[in-house]
Design a protein around this motif. Structure first.
Motif, PDB file in Angstrom:
ATOM      1  N   SER A 133       0.796  -1.228   0.000  1.00 22.72           N
ATOM      2  CA  SER A 133       0.000   0.000   0.000  1.00 22.72           C
ATOM      3  C   SER A 133       0.828   1.277   0.000  1.00 22.72           C
ATOM      4  CB  SER A 133      -0.938   0.014   1.217  1.00 22.72           C
ATOM      5  OG  SER A 133      -1.821  -1.089   1.191  1.00 22.72           O
ATOM      6  N   LEU A 134       2.139   1.157   0.064  1.00 22.55           N
ATOM      7  CA  LEU A 134       2.976   2.360   0.070  1.00 22.55           C
ATOM      8  C   LEU A 134       2.721   3.205  -1.173  1.00 22.55           C
ATOM      9  CD1 LEU A 134       6.405   0.921   1.299  1.00 22.55           C
ATOM     10  CD2 LEU A 134       4.876   2.438   2.581  1.00 22.55           C
ATOM     11  N   GLY A 135       2.829   4.505  -1.002  1.00 25.32           N
ATOM     12  CA  GLY A 135       2.619   5.417  -2.121  1.00 25.32           C
ATOM     13  C   GLY A 135       3.864   5.571  -2.971  1.00 25.32           C
ATOM     14  N   ASP A 136       3.917   6.652  -3.754  1.00 26.94           N
ATOM     15  CA  ASP A 136       5.024   6.846  -4.685  1.00 26.94           C
ATOM     16  C   ASP A 136       6.020   7.917  -4.230  1.00 26.94           C
ATOM     17  OD1 ASP A 136       3.468   9.070  -5.033  1.00 26.94           O
ATOM     18  OD2 ASP A 136       2.954   8.678  -7.134  1.00 26.94           O
ATOM     19  N   ASP A 137       5.886   8.354  -2.982  1.00 20.61           N
ATOM     20  CA  ASP A 137       6.800   9.347  -2.433  1.00 20.61           C
ATOM     21  C   ASP A 137       7.872   8.629  -1.624  1.00 20.61           C
ATOM     22  OD1 ASP A 137       8.036  11.263  -0.633  1.00 20.61           O
ATOM     23  OD2 ASP A 137       6.457  12.669  -1.194  1.00 20.61           O
ATOM     24  N   LYS A 152      10.153   1.005  16.063  1.00 27.16           N
ATOM     25  CA  LYS A 152       9.191   0.479  17.037  1.00 27.16           C
ATOM     26  C   LYS A 152       9.230  -1.051  17.149  1.00 27.16           C
ATOM     27  CE  LYS A 152       7.372   4.440  18.216  1.00 27.16           C
ATOM     28  NZ  LYS A 152       7.479   4.956  19.607  1.00 27.16           N
ATOM     29  N   GLY A 153      10.151  -1.670  16.426  1.00 38.94           N
ATOM     30  CA  GLY A 153      10.341  -3.106  16.600  1.00 38.94           C
ATOM     31  C   GLY A 153       9.907  -3.994  15.457  1.00 38.94           C
ATOM     32  N   ILE A 154       9.250  -3.444  14.442  1.00 35.10           N
ATOM     33  CA  ILE A 154       8.871  -4.245  13.274  1.00 35.10           C
ATOM     34  C   ILE A 154      10.123  -4.491  12.430  1.00 35.10           C
ATOM     35  CG2 ILE A 154       7.557  -4.240  11.113  1.00 35.10           C
ATOM     36  CD1 ILE A 154       5.357  -2.698  12.537  1.00 35.10           C
ATOM     37  N   ASN A 155      10.416  -5.758  12.161  1.00 33.01           N
ATOM     38  CA  ASN A 155      11.654  -6.056  11.432  1.00 33.01           C
ATOM     39  C   ASN A 155      11.443  -6.870  10.155  1.00 33.01           C
ATOM     40  OD1 ASN A 155      11.070  -8.624  12.390  1.00 33.01           O
ATOM     41  ND2 ASN A 155      13.053  -8.957  13.375  1.00 33.01           N
ATOM     42  N   PHE A 156      10.180  -7.159   9.814  1.00 32.18           N
ATOM     43  CA  PHE A 156       9.867  -7.985   8.641  1.00 32.18           C
ATOM     44  C   PHE A 156       9.026  -7.160   7.676  1.00 32.18           C
ATOM     45  CE2 PHE A 156       7.402 -11.166   6.298  1.00 32.18           C
ATOM     46  CZ  PHE A 156       8.376 -12.095   5.947  1.00 32.18           C
ATOM     47  N   PHE A 157       9.517  -7.030   6.445  1.00 33.71           N
ATOM     48  CA  PHE A 157       8.884  -6.166   5.460  1.00 33.71           C
ATOM     49  C   PHE A 157       8.616  -6.984   4.201  1.00 33.71           C
ATOM     50  CE2 PHE A 157      11.240  -3.676   8.436  1.00 33.71           C
ATOM     51  CZ  PHE A 157      10.446  -2.565   8.681  1.00 33.71           C
ATOM     52  N   ASP A 158       7.361  -7.026   3.793  1.00 35.69           N
ATOM     53  CA  ASP A 158       6.935  -7.885   2.686  1.00 35.69           C
ATOM     54  C   ASP A 158       6.522  -7.058   1.474  1.00 35.69           C
ATOM     55  OD1 ASP A 158       5.857 -10.650   1.700  1.00 35.69           O
ATOM     56  OD2 ASP A 158       4.201  -9.252   1.387  1.00 35.69           O
ATOM     57  N   THR A 159       7.114  -7.377   0.325  1.00 45.44           N
ATOM     58  CA  THR A 159       6.779  -6.707  -0.914  1.00 45.44           C
ATOM     59  C   THR A 159       6.634  -7.756  -2.015  1.00 45.44           C
ATOM     60  OG1 THR A 159       7.511  -5.009  -2.488  1.00 45.44           O
ATOM     61  CG2 THR A 159       9.237  -6.236  -1.353  1.00 45.44           C
ATOM     62  N   ALA A 160       6.611  -7.329  -3.271  1.00 48.51           N
ATOM     63  CA  ALA A 160       6.518  -8.255  -4.404  1.00 48.51           C
ATOM     64  C   ALA A 160       6.925  -7.522  -5.665  1.00 48.51           C
ATOM     65  CB  ALA A 160       5.099  -8.810  -4.558  1.00 48.51           C
ATOM     66  N   ASP A 161       7.463  -8.279  -6.623  1.00 48.74           N
ATOM     67  CA  ASP A 161       7.835  -7.633  -7.886  1.00 48.74           C
ATOM     68  C   ASP A 161       6.615  -7.146  -8.658  1.00 48.74           C
ATOM     69  OD1 ASP A 161       6.801 -10.058  -8.800  1.00 48.74           O
ATOM     70  OD2 ASP A 161       8.650 -10.709  -9.788  1.00 48.74           O
ATOM     71  N   TYR A 198       3.973  -5.528  -7.346  1.00 52.67           N
ATOM     72  CA  TYR A 198       3.426  -4.282  -6.808  1.00 52.67           C
ATOM     73  C   TYR A 198       4.037  -3.069  -7.518  1.00 52.67           C
ATOM     74  CZ  TYR A 198       2.181  -7.430  -2.928  1.00 52.67           C
ATOM     75  OH  TYR A 198       1.712  -8.473  -2.166  1.00 52.67           O
ATOM     76  N   ALA A 199       3.146  -2.254  -8.090  1.00 52.47           N
ATOM     77  CA  ALA A 199       3.559  -1.025  -8.786  1.00 52.47           C
ATOM     78  C   ALA A 199       4.644  -1.308  -9.820  1.00 52.47           C
ATOM     79  CB  ALA A 199       4.027   0.027  -7.780  1.00 52.47           C
ATOM     80  N   LYS A 200       4.537  -2.476 -10.452  1.00 45.90           N
ATOM     81  CA  LYS A 200       5.481  -2.865 -11.520  1.00 45.90           C
ATOM     82  C   LYS A 200       6.942  -2.770 -11.068  1.00 45.90           C
ATOM     83  CE  LYS A 200       2.324  -1.549 -15.244  1.00 45.90           C
ATOM     84  NZ  LYS A 200       2.117  -0.758 -16.469  1.00 45.90           N
ATOM     85  N   GLY A 201       7.178  -3.178  -9.834  1.00 48.64           N
ATOM     86  CA  GLY A 201       8.541  -3.186  -9.312  1.00 48.64           C
ATOM     87  C   GLY A 201       8.916  -1.965  -8.507  1.00 48.64           C
ATOM     88  N   GLU A 202       8.128  -0.910  -8.610  1.00 49.59           N
ATOM     89  CA  GLU A 202       8.459   0.329  -7.888  1.00 49.59           C
ATOM     90  C   GLU A 202       8.354   0.146  -6.383  1.00 49.59           C
ATOM     91  OE1 GLU A 202       9.579   3.578  -8.968  1.00 49.59           O
ATOM     92  OE2 GLU A 202      10.183   2.077 -10.434  1.00 49.59           O
ATOM     93  N   ASN A 203       7.499  -0.775  -5.942  1.00 53.15           N
ATOM     94  CA  ASN A 203       7.377  -1.027  -4.507  1.00 53.15           C
ATOM     95  C   ASN A 203       8.674  -1.610  -3.958  1.00 53.15           C
ATOM     96  OD1 ASN A 203       6.104  -2.825  -2.033  1.00 53.15           O
ATOM     97  ND2 ASN A 203       4.915  -0.969  -2.464  1.00 53.15           N
ATOM     98  N   GLU A 204       9.241  -2.557  -4.676  1.00 51.51           N
ATOM     99  CA  GLU A 204      10.540  -3.095  -4.260  1.00 51.51           C
ATOM    100  C   GLU A 204      11.598  -1.991  -4.242  1.00 51.51           C
ATOM    101  OE1 GLU A 204      10.789  -7.747  -5.657  1.00 51.51           O
ATOM    102  OE2 GLU A 204      11.207  -6.210  -7.158  1.00 51.51           O
ATOM    103  N   ARG A 205      11.585  -1.149  -5.253  1.00 48.95           N
ATOM    104  CA  ARG A 205      12.596  -0.108  -5.368  1.00 48.95           C
ATOM    105  C   ARG A 205      12.553   0.851  -4.190  1.00 48.95           C
ATOM    106  NH1 ARG A 205      13.081   4.775  -6.222  1.00 48.95           N
ATOM    107  NH2 ARG A 205      10.844   5.034  -6.551  1.00 48.95           N
ATOM    108  N   THR A 206      11.333   1.286  -3.801  1.00 47.87           N
ATOM    109  CA  THR A 206      11.232   2.258  -2.713  1.00 47.87           C
ATOM    110  C   THR A 206      11.618   1.626  -1.378  1.00 47.87           C
ATOM    111  OG1 THR A 206       9.852   4.052  -1.834  1.00 47.87           O
ATOM    112  CG2 THR A 206       8.774   1.930  -2.109  1.00 47.87           C
ATOM    113  N   VAL A 207      11.304   0.336  -1.204  1.00 52.47           N
ATOM    114  CA  VAL A 207      11.712  -0.361   0.023  1.00 52.47           C
ATOM    115  C   VAL A 207      13.229  -0.489   0.067  1.00 52.47           C
ATOM    116  CG1 VAL A 207      11.628  -2.567   1.252  1.00 52.47           C
ATOM    117  CG2 VAL A 207       9.533  -1.608   0.289  1.00 52.47           C
ATOM    118  N   GLY A 208      13.821  -0.884  -1.045  1.00 54.79           N
ATOM    119  CA  GLY A 208      15.269  -1.016  -1.097  1.00 54.79           C
ATOM    120  C   GLY A 208      15.986   0.302  -0.832  1.00 54.79           C
TER     121      GLY A 208
END
Length: 299
Positions: free
Chosen positions: A22-26, A40-49, A51-61
């Motif tokens: 659900s992350l945006g494009d900013d 705050k202690g969350i250490n596991f982050f889930d994405t997928a290629d 989502y947003a045609k790969g842009e979700n992975e890019r912003t997380v990275g």
């Protein structure tokens, strides 16, 4: 924050984790929110290629550049975008997976993926070929562990039998108790971790107006939401109560919550800080709110 080992892996993941879809494009806003979650202690982050045609992975990275050892990153593969961008096609073939992983690694700016998941699947897929691809990627050091994302019991059973998956991501909530019948017991028996998504049932258990959901009519959904709200009591945090229902299941390793805003993060953290498990009587009240649903297909 409580942490649980993910199946037979050595990944100790927060019981509430960050669904990045659900992350945006900013990028700046995303980085701030992701870092707040980590603080705050969350250490596991889930994405997928996908989502947003790969842009979700890019912003997380980009957000976690230089901090790779502080987070567990999970992503998914299997949905191949068409060249014209009009949609995607299912592709679980070994050749495609071996190509797709390199693109994900590049977008995530990492040398390895902690958990690589098949993003769907059917009983007619070339499963042995898919498993070969994941095992090869493990040998190459590009992924640490692999799992699947599926709500199909027949597919889950085959991967349990044929492979060394450490996890299954599946939809599970008070409004979708289908996994309780057979899948959760099977995965618990084989020490395979469950990543629960959809814990709030599209927000229907957290204050959104009631509407039909799965096989439930509007009145049944409303009754379930009212039961959650009543149990939340003075705190008024129905979202946290709905998530606690999911986490009380011993097969569940973490609830993957879609987080896009500070309010979403606040609700996620409220669920994690409510350390006391739901009492048996409270669970029974919630379950009595509506009839149990079961899988009708892909059994």
């Amino acid at each position: 924050m409580k942490y649980n080992l993910l199946g037979k892996s050595d990944l100790s993941v927060s019981e509430v984790s960050f669904g990045c879809m659900s992350l945006g494009d900013d990028d700046a806003e995303n980085k701030q929110l992701l870092h707040q979650a980590l603080d705050k202690g969350i250490n596991f982050f889930d994405t997928a290629d996908l989502y947003a045609k790969g842009e979700n992975e890019r912003t997380v990275g980009k957000a976690f550049q230089g901090m790779r050892d502080q987070v567990y990153i999970a992503t998914k593969v299997g949905n191949q975008w068409r060249p014209d961008g009009s949609g995607w096609d299912w592709n679980p073939r070994k050749e495609y997976i071996l190509q797709a992983v390199d693109k994900s690694l590049q977008r995530l700016q990492t040398a390895y993926i902690d958990l690589y998941q098949l993003h769907g699947g059917t009983i007619d897929d070339p499963m042995d070929e898919t498993i070969e691809a994941f095992e090869l990627l493990q040998q190459q050091g590009k992924i640490r562990y692999f799992g699947i994302s599926s709500i199909r019991p027949n597919v889950v059973r085959e991967f349990v039998i044929r492979s060394s998956i450490v996890s299954v991501m599946m939809q599970y909530s008070l409004l979708d108790r289908r996994p309780e019948e057979a899948v959760l017991p099977l995965l618990q028996q084989h020490n395979i971790g469950v990543l629960a998504r959809g814990s709030l049932a599209q927000g229907l258990l957290a204050g959104k107006p009631a509407k039909p959901y799965l096989n439930y009519v509007t009145d049944e959904v409303r009754k379930a939401a009212e039961a959650v709200s009543a149990l939340a009591g003075e705190s008024g945090n129905a979202a946290a109560t709905a998530v606690r229902y999911v986490l009380q299941q011993p097969a569940i390793t973490t609830a993957v919550l879609g987080i896009r805003t500070n309010e979403h993060l606040k609700d996620a953290l409220a669920a994690s800080t409510t350390t006391a498990p739901l009492a048996d009587q409270a669970i029974q009240k919630l379950q009595a709110a509506l009839p149990l649903n079961k899988y009708e297909q892909h059994r």
